[in-house]
Design a protein around this motif. Structure first.
Motif, PDB file in Angstrom:
ATOM      1  N   PRO A 108      14.145 -16.262   2.196  1.00 18.11           N
ATOM      2  CA  PRO A 108      14.662 -17.540   2.709  1.00 18.11           C
ATOM      3  C   PRO A 108      15.883 -17.379   3.610  1.00 18.11           C
ATOM      4  N   GLN A 109      16.530 -16.228   3.562  1.00 16.02           N
ATOM      5  CA  GLN A 109      17.691 -15.995   4.425  1.00 16.02           C
ATOM      6  C   GLN A 109      17.286 -15.447   5.794  1.00 16.02           C
ATOM      7  N   ASP A 110      16.005 -15.160   5.991  1.00 13.38           N
ATOM      8  CA  ASP A 110      15.528 -14.554   7.234  1.00 13.38           C
ATOM      9  C   ASP A 110      15.025 -15.614   8.214  1.00 13.38           C
ATOM     10  N   HIS A 111      14.982 -15.237   9.493  1.00 10.63           N
ATOM     11  CA  HIS A 111      14.563 -16.151  10.559  1.00 10.63           C
ATOM     12  C   HIS A 111      13.474 -15.500  11.406  1.00 10.63           C
ATOM     13  N   VAL A 112      12.491 -16.314  11.785  1.00 16.29           N
ATOM     14  CA  VAL A 112      11.429 -15.864  12.678  1.00 16.29           C
ATOM     15  C   VAL A 112      11.410 -16.784  13.894  1.00 16.29           C
ATOM     16  N   LEU A 113      11.431 -16.189  15.070  1.00  9.53           N
ATOM     17  CA  LEU A 113      11.232 -16.943  16.306  1.00  9.53           C
ATOM     18  C   LEU A 113       9.848 -16.592  16.821  1.00  9.53           C
ATOM     19  N   ALA A 114       8.974 -17.590  16.914  1.00 11.37           N
ATOM     20  CA  ALA A 114       7.615 -17.381  17.418  1.00 11.37           C
ATOM     21  C   ALA A 114       7.513 -17.941  18.837  1.00 11.37           C
ATOM     22  N   LEU A 115       6.861 -17.199  19.708  1.00  7.59           N
ATOM     23  CA  LEU A 115       6.695 -17.561  21.114  1.00  7.59           C
ATOM     24  C   LEU A 115       5.202 -17.635  21.396  1.00  7.59           C
ATOM     25  N   ALA A 119       4.834 -15.853   6.952  1.00  5.87           N
ATOM     26  CA  ALA A 119       6.277 -15.626   7.024  1.00  5.87           C
ATOM     27  C   ALA A 119       7.055 -16.339   5.915  1.00  5.87           C
ATOM     28  N   PHE A 120       6.440 -17.255   5.207  1.00  4.66           N
ATOM     29  CA  PHE A 120       7.132 -18.000   4.153  1.00  4.66           C
ATOM     30  C   PHE A 120       7.709 -17.026   3.119  1.00  4.66           C
ATOM     31  N   PRO A 121       8.944 -17.242   2.651  1.00  7.80           N
ATOM     32  CA  PRO A 121       9.789 -18.433   2.781  1.00  7.80           C
ATOM     33  C   PRO A 121      10.832 -18.360   3.902  1.00  7.80           C
ATOM     34  N   ALA A 122      10.673 -17.459   4.848  1.00  9.37           N
ATOM     35  CA  ALA A 122      11.613 -17.393   5.974  1.00  9.37           C
ATOM     36  C   ALA A 122      11.535 -18.683   6.793  1.00  9.37           C
ATOM     37  N   ARG A 123      12.587 -18.949   7.524  1.00 11.44           N
ATOM     38  CA  ARG A 123      12.596 -20.100   8.439  1.00 11.44           C
ATOM     39  C   ARG A 123      12.005 -19.677   9.776  1.00 11.44           C
ATOM     40  N   ARG A 129      17.523 -11.200   8.293  1.00 11.21           N
ATOM     41  CA  ARG A 129      16.867 -10.543   9.427  1.00 11.21           C
ATOM     42  C   ARG A 129      16.409 -11.585  10.436  1.00 11.21           C
ATOM     43  N   LEU A 130      16.296 -11.154  11.689  1.00 10.15           N
ATOM     44  CA  LEU A 130      15.702 -11.968  12.748  1.00 10.15           C
ATOM     45  C   LEU A 130      14.514 -11.190  13.302  1.00 10.15           C
ATOM     46  N   VAL A 131      13.350 -11.822  13.287  1.00 10.77           N
ATOM     47  CA  VAL A 131      12.131 -11.199  13.811  1.00 10.77           C
ATOM     48  C   VAL A 131      11.557 -12.113  14.884  1.00 10.77           C
ATOM     49  N   VAL A 132      11.248 -11.557  16.053  1.00 11.44           N
ATOM     50  CA  VAL A 132      10.636 -12.307  17.143  1.00 11.44           C
ATOM     51  C   VAL A 132       9.180 -11.870  17.260  1.00 11.44           C
TER      52      VAL A 132
END
Length: 421
Positions: free
Chosen positions: A108-115, A172-176, A37-40
């Motif tokens: 661990p397969q998920d990604h977070v973009l923080a702004l 958010a751990f263990p996501a990147r 998943r990608l979460v912003v």
């Protein structure tokens, strides 16, 4: 171009180069692909514009961003919530809870973009156990009136929060996680941008208590008890931060350098002197020092000499003494005008690049040789206005406010003094 218009146009250019729609895409990696998943997520006065820039590059995304009332932008998939700043409200608190819930269960397969940009300290609201929203509001109001520098304010805010000081990233751990930041703090320390929700902090709760004492903050008993019990702030070496990359992509010095280049282009031969991008201190005291500097420079200029432009950034403070409407940029300008005493050939501007100086919906002000004459003609007492911290009303009455509306970015304060022989 008249000098006041020259300075205003230069300020507008400095703000424009920090617009996320112009500056963010170059720092955005390719959109993550694969089964994760990608979460912003995000918070701050520039965060909605940052989210808009992300979707312009990546297309619709899932996520939630919290910005100041009036600063929302149209997004395709990312939800934008408007909340209160500089004093938090229940809307911001509810949105923060929802944001934290979004991060639960990521792998661990998920990604977070923080702004993250300036303003996130008030917009991300999750008080520690035992402290209510109303008590956090009291603390915020007291801090804003205390004259404490932003780093000390944010130290206290971190230790009264369940989201600041690396706690948002730890959730958010263990996501990147990649966190893109716009800096609005002197020195560009990512740990203090928005109180560092994605950056670990090794300070102790005792340091937050020291802020209460040094700046005479009348804190409720519950606040002191919470700080005495310890803190949930995440240390820098915490393994939950191992997958986090924090990257400042826009900072005050870039806007100051852009202003310098614009000034040289518009007025060839101009002598531009950068006083620093991280100035701190009481607005009145810094104004007096810069007025003395400007007068000394002018005394050394000969007829026909090239004009001198003094540029500076950073974040000044105001220790509140009166009940007026003011902010550090307007107060700087008023104190500067009084110190210059109508000196011919010196014009200045001071504005917050986010369009909000203090709690007023005004960016700042402009002054010149006629400022005090205009005040006398309008029957406005400049010294009384300064004593009451009423600089915004002063400049409103003489017609010299700088009003931009939401600029959708935030790279701290911008000050410029133009000196002619």
């Amino acid at each position: 171009m008249q000098n006041d218009k020259f300075l205003r146009a230069m300020f507008d250019h400095a703000v424009e180069v920090a617009d996320p729609m112009r500056s963010l895409a170059a720092h955005l990696p390719p959109k993550p692909k694969g089964g994760g998943r990608l979460v912003v997520i995000g918070a701050g006065k520039a965060s909605a514009r940052m989210a808009e820039a992300v979707e312009a590059a990546w297309g619709p995304c899932q996520g939630l961003v919290i910005t100041r009332y009036g600063y929302a932008r149209p997004c395709q998939g990312i939800e934008i919530v408007e909340a209160a700043h500089p004093v938090p409200d229940a809307v911001g608190q509810a949105a923060t809870v929802r944001m934290l819930d979004m991060l639960d269960g990521l792998g661990p397969q998920d990604h977070v973009l923080a702004l993250i940009s300036g303003g996130a300290s008030a917009l991300l609201v999750a008080p520690v156990e035992g402290v209510s929203l109303e008590e956090k509001q009291l603390i915020n109001n007291a801090l804003l009136a205390s004259g404490a520098p932003i780093k000390r304010m944010n130290t206290l805010r971190k230790h009264l929060s369940r989201v600041k000081g690396g706690q948002l990233a730890a959730r958010a751990f263990p996501a990147r996680m990649l966190c893109l930041m716009i800096s609005d703090v002197p020195g560009d320390d990512p740990a203090f941008i928005g109180s560092g929700p994605t950056v670990g902090d090794d300070s102790a709760a005792a340091e937050a208590l020291a802020v209460l004492e040094k700046w005479h903050i009348d804190a409720p008993v519950s606040v002191r008890e919470a700080l005495t019990k310890g803190s949930t702030v995440v240390r820098r070496d915490d393994p939950r931060l191992a997958h986090v990359e924090n990257r400042i992509y826009a900072a005050p010095v870039q806007s100051l350098r852009a202003a310098e280049a614009w000034a040289r282009k518009m007025r060839p031969g101009i002598d531009v002197r950068l006083l620093g991008d991280a100035l701190q201190g009481e607005a009145c005291e810094v104004a007096q020092a810069q007025a003395a500097m400007a007068c000394e420079i002018q005394r050394g200029m000969t007829d026909g000499a090239a004009p001198v432009l003094l540029l500076s950034g950073g974040e000044l403070t105001v220790t509140r003494r009166g009940d007026g409407i003011g902010g550090p940029n307007a107060e700087f300008c008023l104190a500067l005008a009084l110190a210059l005493r109508g000196a011919d050939g010196i014009t200045a501007i001071a504005c917050d690049t986010d369009g909000v100086d203090g709690a007023a919906e005004v960016a700042g002000a402009v002054i010149g040789p006629q400022t005090l004459d205009k005040a006398r003609a309008a029957d406005v007492d400049a010294r009384a206005a300064l004593a009451e911290n009423d600089a915004h009303r002063f400049f409103e009455q003489i017609g010299d406010q700088v009003v931009t509306g939401p600029t959708l970015t935030n790279v701290n304060d911008f000050r410029a003094i133009l000196i002619e022989a």
